[in-house]
Write a protein that holds these residues in place. Structure first.
Motif, PDB file in Angstrom:
ATOM      1  N   PRO A 560       0.823  -1.217   0.000  1.00  0.00           N
ATOM      2  CA  PRO A 560       0.000   0.000   0.000  1.00  0.00           C
ATOM      3  C   PRO A 560       0.855   1.264   0.000  1.00  0.00           C
ATOM      4  O   PRO A 560       1.931   1.321   0.602  1.00  0.00           O
ATOM      5  N   LYS A 561       0.356   2.281  -0.716  1.00  0.00           N
ATOM      6  CA  LYS A 561       0.934   3.628  -0.764  1.00  0.00           C
ATOM      7  C   LYS A 561       2.266   3.705  -1.507  1.00  0.00           C
ATOM      8  O   LYS A 561       2.966   4.703  -1.421  1.00  0.00           O
ATOM      9  N   LEU A 562       2.630   2.639  -2.223  1.00  0.00           N
ATOM     10  CA  LEU A 562       3.793   2.674  -3.110  1.00  0.00           C
ATOM     11  C   LEU A 562       3.285   2.815  -4.542  1.00  0.00           C
ATOM     12  O   LEU A 562       2.553   1.951  -5.029  1.00  0.00           O
ATOM     13  N   ASN A 563       3.665   3.897  -5.206  1.00  0.00           N
ATOM     14  CA  ASN A 563       3.181   4.190  -6.553  1.00  0.00           C
ATOM     15  C   ASN A 563       4.315   4.087  -7.560  1.00  0.00           C
ATOM     16  O   ASN A 563       5.448   4.488  -7.279  1.00  0.00           O
ATOM     17  N   PHE A 564       3.974   3.589  -8.749  1.00  0.00           N
ATOM     18  CA  PHE A 564       4.939   3.470  -9.844  1.00  0.00           C
ATOM     19  C   PHE A 564       4.408   4.213 -11.058  1.00  0.00           C
ATOM     20  O   PHE A 564       3.216   4.151 -11.374  1.00  0.00           O
ATOM     21  N   ALA A 565       5.309   4.911 -11.749  1.00  0.00           N
ATOM     22  CA  ALA A 565       4.916   5.688 -12.931  1.00  0.00           C
ATOM     23  C   ALA A 565       5.906   5.455 -14.056  1.00  0.00           C
ATOM     24  O   ALA A 565       7.110   5.284 -13.833  1.00  0.00           O
ATOM     25  N   ALA A 566       5.396   5.458 -15.278  1.00  0.00           N
ATOM     26  CA  ALA A 566       6.228   5.390 -16.477  1.00  0.00           C
ATOM     27  C   ALA A 566       5.555   6.230 -17.553  1.00  0.00           C
ATOM     28  O   ALA A 566       4.346   6.122 -17.766  1.00  0.00           O
ATOM     29  N   ALA A 567       6.346   7.067 -18.220  1.00  0.00           N
ATOM     30  CA  ALA A 567       5.789   7.938 -19.252  1.00  0.00           C
ATOM     31  C   ALA A 567       6.813   8.146 -20.354  1.00  0.00           C
ATOM     32  O   ALA A 567       8.022   8.239 -20.091  1.00  0.00           O
ATOM     33  N   LEU A 568       6.346   8.194 -21.567  1.00  0.00           N
ATOM     34  CA  LEU A 568       7.167   8.564 -22.717  1.00  0.00           C
ATOM     35  C   LEU A 568       6.701   9.934 -23.163  1.00  0.00           C
ATOM     36  O   LEU A 568       5.562  10.107 -23.595  1.00  0.00           O
ATOM     37  N   MET A 569       7.586  10.906 -23.040  1.00  0.00           N
ATOM     38  CA  MET A 569       7.229  12.305 -23.236  1.00  0.00           C
ATOM     39  C   MET A 569       7.763  12.823 -24.575  1.00  0.00           C
ATOM     40  O   MET A 569       8.807  12.384 -25.059  1.00  0.00           O
ATOM     41  N   ILE A 586      12.941  16.926 -31.323  1.00  0.00           N
ATOM     42  CA  ILE A 586      12.441  17.423 -30.043  1.00  0.00           C
ATOM     43  C   ILE A 586      12.849  16.420 -28.959  1.00  0.00           C
ATOM     44  O   ILE A 586      13.153  15.261 -29.260  1.00  0.00           O
ATOM     45  N   PRO A 587      12.879  16.818 -27.683  1.00  0.00           N
ATOM     46  CA  PRO A 587      13.489  15.971 -26.630  1.00  0.00           C
ATOM     47  C   PRO A 587      12.617  14.793 -26.192  1.00  0.00           C
ATOM     48  O   PRO A 587      11.993  14.820 -25.114  1.00  0.00           O
ATOM     49  N   LEU A 588      12.592  13.748 -27.011  1.00  0.00           N
ATOM     50  CA  LEU A 588      11.907  12.510 -26.635  1.00  0.00           C
ATOM     51  C   LEU A 588      12.538  11.960 -25.360  1.00  0.00           C
ATOM     52  O   LEU A 588      13.752  11.775 -25.286  1.00  0.00           O
ATOM     53  N   THR A 589      11.712  11.701 -24.342  1.00  0.00           N
ATOM     54  CA  THR A 589      12.252  11.378 -23.019  1.00  0.00           C
ATOM     55  C   THR A 589      11.429  10.285 -22.336  1.00  0.00           C
ATOM     56  O   THR A 589      10.198  10.335 -22.321  1.00  0.00           O
ATOM     57  N   TRP A 590      12.134   9.321 -21.752  1.00  0.00           N
ATOM     58  CA  TRP A 590      11.518   8.364 -20.840  1.00  0.00           C
ATOM     59  C   TRP A 590      11.546   8.949 -19.434  1.00  0.00           C
ATOM     60  O   TRP A 590      12.566   9.481 -18.994  1.00  0.00           O
ATOM     61  N   ARG A 591      10.420   8.852 -18.728  1.00  0.00           N
ATOM     62  CA  ARG A 591      10.357   9.315 -17.344  1.00  0.00           C
ATOM     63  C   ARG A 591       9.792   8.182 -16.485  1.00  0.00           C
ATOM     64  O   ARG A 591       8.657   7.735 -16.691  1.00  0.00           O
ATOM     65  N   LEU A 592      10.581   7.710 -15.542  1.00  0.00           N
ATOM     66  CA  LEU A 592      10.164   6.659 -14.619  1.00  0.00           C
ATOM     67  C   LEU A 592      10.127   7.235 -13.211  1.00  0.00           C
ATOM     68  O   LEU A 592      10.962   8.087 -12.865  1.00  0.00           O
ATOM     69  N   GLY A 593       9.198   6.779 -12.402  1.00  0.00           N
ATOM     70  CA  GLY A 593       9.091   7.343 -11.061  1.00  0.00           C
ATOM     71  C   GLY A 593       8.523   6.384 -10.046  1.00  0.00           C
ATOM     72  O   GLY A 593       7.766   5.463 -10.380  1.00  0.00           O
ATOM     73  N   LEU A 594       8.904   6.599  -8.786  1.00  0.00           N
ATOM     74  CA  LEU A 594       8.351   5.896  -7.633  1.00  0.00           C
ATOM     75  C   LEU A 594       8.038   6.925  -6.557  1.00  0.00           C
ATOM     76  O   LEU A 594       8.769   7.911  -6.399  1.00  0.00           O
ATOM     77  N   SER A 595       6.972   6.705  -5.819  1.00  0.00           N
ATOM     78  CA  SER A 595       6.689   7.516  -4.636  1.00  0.00           C
ATOM     79  C   SER A 595       6.132   6.605  -3.561  1.00  0.00           C
ATOM     80  O   SER A 595       5.460   5.613  -3.854  1.00  0.00           O
ATOM     81  N   TYR A 596       6.437   6.967  -2.312  1.00  0.00           N
ATOM     82  CA  TYR A 596       5.986   6.139  -1.192  1.00  0.00           C
ATOM     83  C   TYR A 596       5.663   7.022  -0.001  1.00  0.00           C
ATOM     84  O   TYR A 596       6.454   7.905   0.356  1.00  0.00           O
TER      85      TYR A 596
END
Length: 729
Positions: A560-569, A586-596
């Motif tokens: 619980p309360k652990l979030n995962f994110a992935a985005a291609l910008m 243009i700046p094609l970018t992978w963005r990965l993230g975690l929050s807890y």
């Protein structure tokens, strides 16, 4: 010469984060909150800046309407949460509050968590005993009360007590019984609580018991009328005014009161008298006047003589809940709404005029036609026509149940509070969060060390919840690069000043899928002008284009309360400024993230977030940019600075990304402190970020952040300050 000067200024590593690509504004981070956390925000996308970090954040609350279990019940056979009362915002800078009566006493919702205590700050040389004496309102049994409070606060010695500043007083220190009625009286800011044996009042400091004044009664209902408090009991109706109690309604056939409702527009009290029907009281206005009573029974159209709950809507219409349905009084007559093969438990009214009906098969929200803008207009045109204010087949009805929001169908009590609605169900306390519109603004002056005039960054965004469809957003991101002085010839005297700027605008949409998955997409259009003000016959360096972002967000990943994110910008075609043969990606970018969410207590909340951003622009053998579906993976396995062997290449590929990490600490849902770190080996940036925020009300939040450079580079962003504002409405 002009081209080289502009390139040196606008594509300097100190300013751009995507070396080798164009349209820097696509990569300019926004939001003073996230920038105070090292610019991490992909998995923490829970405000209007989510459109930049990860549009999938728009799929979840508080940006989107959301159902959630707020407090699980300890028993499912009977309602653990028996009654509820709310304090709505009474001013722009105030916050709403919610109290719930349970089978074991009182709980209060502080905006994030349910707490079983009231906090008191010790003043001067006051001791715990002094605070307890005021809180319980008596010296009888004081020693035992003090012992319980010290145990609750883990105060084990006199030395421990010396360091105590804030004492937590348990709600059930005084009121330990099942709560049968609860009312917050906003005019005097007092909480009234009824139990099977007594009536209590809490004034924010201490409790008062009314056993001696009122006697021993089972309190069944409480409602306020200006300075008066109406009290329904199993032994009659009472009114409290100016410190005195007076019994009313002795003329009623039944003295067992199930519910009360006050009509402010008509100055009338409606009483659900068990076994008698619905009574109406017009209270006397002076000592020489008389109370006027009328009683509505089955002959008048009331469904039965055992009304269970009452509510009065904004039009003055009265709604009575019965086991088999509703009785509706439209100010002229009563009509019935049958709920076949069901049992109705409660009825309440929200601020928009919607009628909420709690049953054994879920909750219905009914919006009568007369409560809508078009319906009110038609009602005025009809005047006193026969169908005025009646329930029509084309009125709006929405059913919420275990298949579309609630965790269980059996609902005992419902209370709207602002835009939210709370439900006491067989599983506990559940909440429907009706998302607010969010409006955000952001400003920062760029590169303060260089002191370049008119070099600044602005961002504005707005999110619009679409009920069950998700959330829509719109945003504008603008960067002014100021003026550049240039010449076509290095020795020429005819210097020309060029203004440079870029603007990105677009829309975002996020929607939720089962299993706590969210999907979001943004469509962006940009315009870049690197040489505004060029002279006659000179070709301006401008370009226009578009890009897409797509992202996912998984809530409660593994734990619980652990979030995962992935985005291609920034998915989109390359651009050119003057020469069509020279394309810039243009700046094609992978963005990965975690929050807890590390800590979530009544007064404290601590959240950590980490992002990894990797630009994946890739050129083919002829130097032309590859399309996104090739560059997005090929740049990862073939980094610009490669190496011998797989592991060396993998290491170099990872090091070409940017690492962002941050912490956010929130105290009492009012003050936020933030710290973050950014590491960019390619851009030679090592920065520590600091930030803070103020939540002035449920509606308004201000944020500030700044940068401290800790690297060996020139540190042109050192001292850069960011300002943000978030407004909810």
């Amino acid at each position: 010469m002009r081209k080289h000067i502009l390139s040196a200024l606008l594509l300097a590593p100190a300013l751009t984060f995507a070396a080798g690509s164009a349209i820097i504004t696509l990569e300019m981070p926004v939001g003073a909150r996230q920038l105070g956390m090292g610019e991490a925000g992909a998995a923490l996308a829970d405000d209007a800046t989510a459109m930049y970090y990860n549009p999938a954040g728009l799929a979840f609350g508080p940006l989107s309407d959301e159902w959630r279990m707020s407090y699980p019940a300890k028993a499912a056979n009977a309602p653990y949460f028996t009654r509820m009362a709310s304090r709505s915002k009474n001013g722009f800078f105030s916050k709403s509050e919610l109290w719930a009566g349970t089978a074991e006493g009182i709980l209060k919702f502080d905006g994030e968590e349910w707490v079983n205590y009231h906090s008191i700050t010790l003043q001067g040389n006051a001791k715990v005993r002094d605070a307890v004496k005021v809180y319980v309102g008596t010296e009888r049994g004081l020693d035992e009360y003090v012992r319980q409070v010290k145990a609750f606060n883990e105060i084990k010695s006199a030395e421990d007590e010396k360091h105590v500043v804030e004492v937590k007083m348990p709600w059930n220190l005084v009121v330990k019984d099942t709560i049968t009625a609860v009312l917050y009286e906003s005019r005097t800011e007092k909480l009234w609580v009824g139990t099977p044996k007594s009536l209590y009042r809490f004034d924010g400091k201490g409790w008062k018991n009314y056993d001696s004044e009122l006697g021993n009664h089972r309190i069944s209902a409480l409602v306020s009328q200006g300075a008066s408090i109406w009290i329904g009991t199993d032994d009659g109706l009472f009114v409290y005014r100016n410190g005195q109690f007076e019994q009313k309604g002795k003329v009623l056939p039944s003295q067992k009161i199930n519910a009360l409702a006050w009509s402010e527009s008509r100055k009338e009290l409606f009483v659900a008298a068990d076994g008698a029907g619905v009574a109406r009281l017009v209270p006397k206005k002076s000592v020489n006047d008389k109370d006027r009573w009328s009683l509505f029974t089955e002959e008048d159209g009331v469904m039965d003589l055992k009304p269970l709950a009452l509510a009065v809507d904004s039009s003055g219409h009265v709604w009575a809940a019965h086991a088999g349905g509703l009785s509706h009084f439209n100010l002229r007559k009563w009509e019935q709404v049958q709920f076949a093969n069901n049992h109705v438990n409660d009825v309440s009214v929200d601020q928009k005029g919607g009628i909420w009906i709690a049953t054994d098969k879920g909750v219905w929200r009914h919006l009568p036609d007369y409560a809508t803008a078009s319906g009110r207009k038609a009602e005025l045109e009809r005047g006193t026509a026969e169908q005025e204010g009646s329930v029509k087949k084309d009125d709006e009805w929405v059913h919420y149940h275990s298949g579309n929001g609630l965790s269980v169908n059996k609902v005992w009590t419902v209370i709207p509070q602002g835009n939210d609605v709370w439900f006491s169900t067989a599983n506990g306390m559940e909440q429907f969060k009706d998302a607010d519109y969010q409006l955000t603004a952001f400003y920062e002056k760029l590169l303060p060390v260089l002191n370049i005039p008119d070099l600044y960054h602005l961002y504005g965004g707005m999110t619009i919840p679409l009920n069950d469809w998700g959330t829509l957003g719109a945003f504008v991101n603008f960067v002014s690069f100021g003026s550049t002085v240039a010449s076509d010839d290095i020795d020429a005297d005819d210097l020309v000043a060029y203004n440079s700027s870029e603007i990105v605008g677009g829309v975002s949409y996020g929607t939720r899928f089962p299993g706590d998955w969210g999907l979001g997409i943004s469509i962006k259009f940009f315009y870049s002008d690197l040489s505004s003000g060029a002279g006659a016959g000179e070709e301006e360096a401008t370009t226009f284009g578009y890009a897409f972002d797509i992202g996912i967000l998984k809530k409660n990943l593994i734990i619980p309360k652990l979030n995962f994110a992935a985005a291609l910008m920034n998915i989109g075609p390359s651009v050119y400024y003057v020469d069509k043969t020279i394309e810039d990606p243009i700046p094609l970018t992978w963005r990965l993230g975690l929050s807890y969410e590390i800590l979530a207590l009544a007064d404290y909340k601590l959240t950590a977030a980490v992002d990894y951003n990797r630009e994946v622009v890739y050129d083919d053998d002829r130097g032309n940019p590859e399309p996104f579906y090739i560059a997005s993976w090929k740049s990862l396995i073939n980094p610009e600075r490669g190496g011998d062997g797989f592991f060396e290449q993998f290491k170099n590929s990872i090091m070409q990304g940017v690492l962002n990490a941050g912490l956010e600490f929130i105290y009492s849902n009012t003050i936020a402190l933030r710290v973050g770190y950014l590491h960019d080996q390619t851009g030679k940036r090592n920065e520590v970020d600091f930030g803070f925020g103020f939540m002035l009300s449920d509606m308004l939040q201000f944020d500030f952040a700044t940068i401290k450079d800790v690297g060996d580079n020139d540190g042109v962003r050192d001292g850069q300050m960011r300002f943000g504002m978030l407004f909810k409405f």
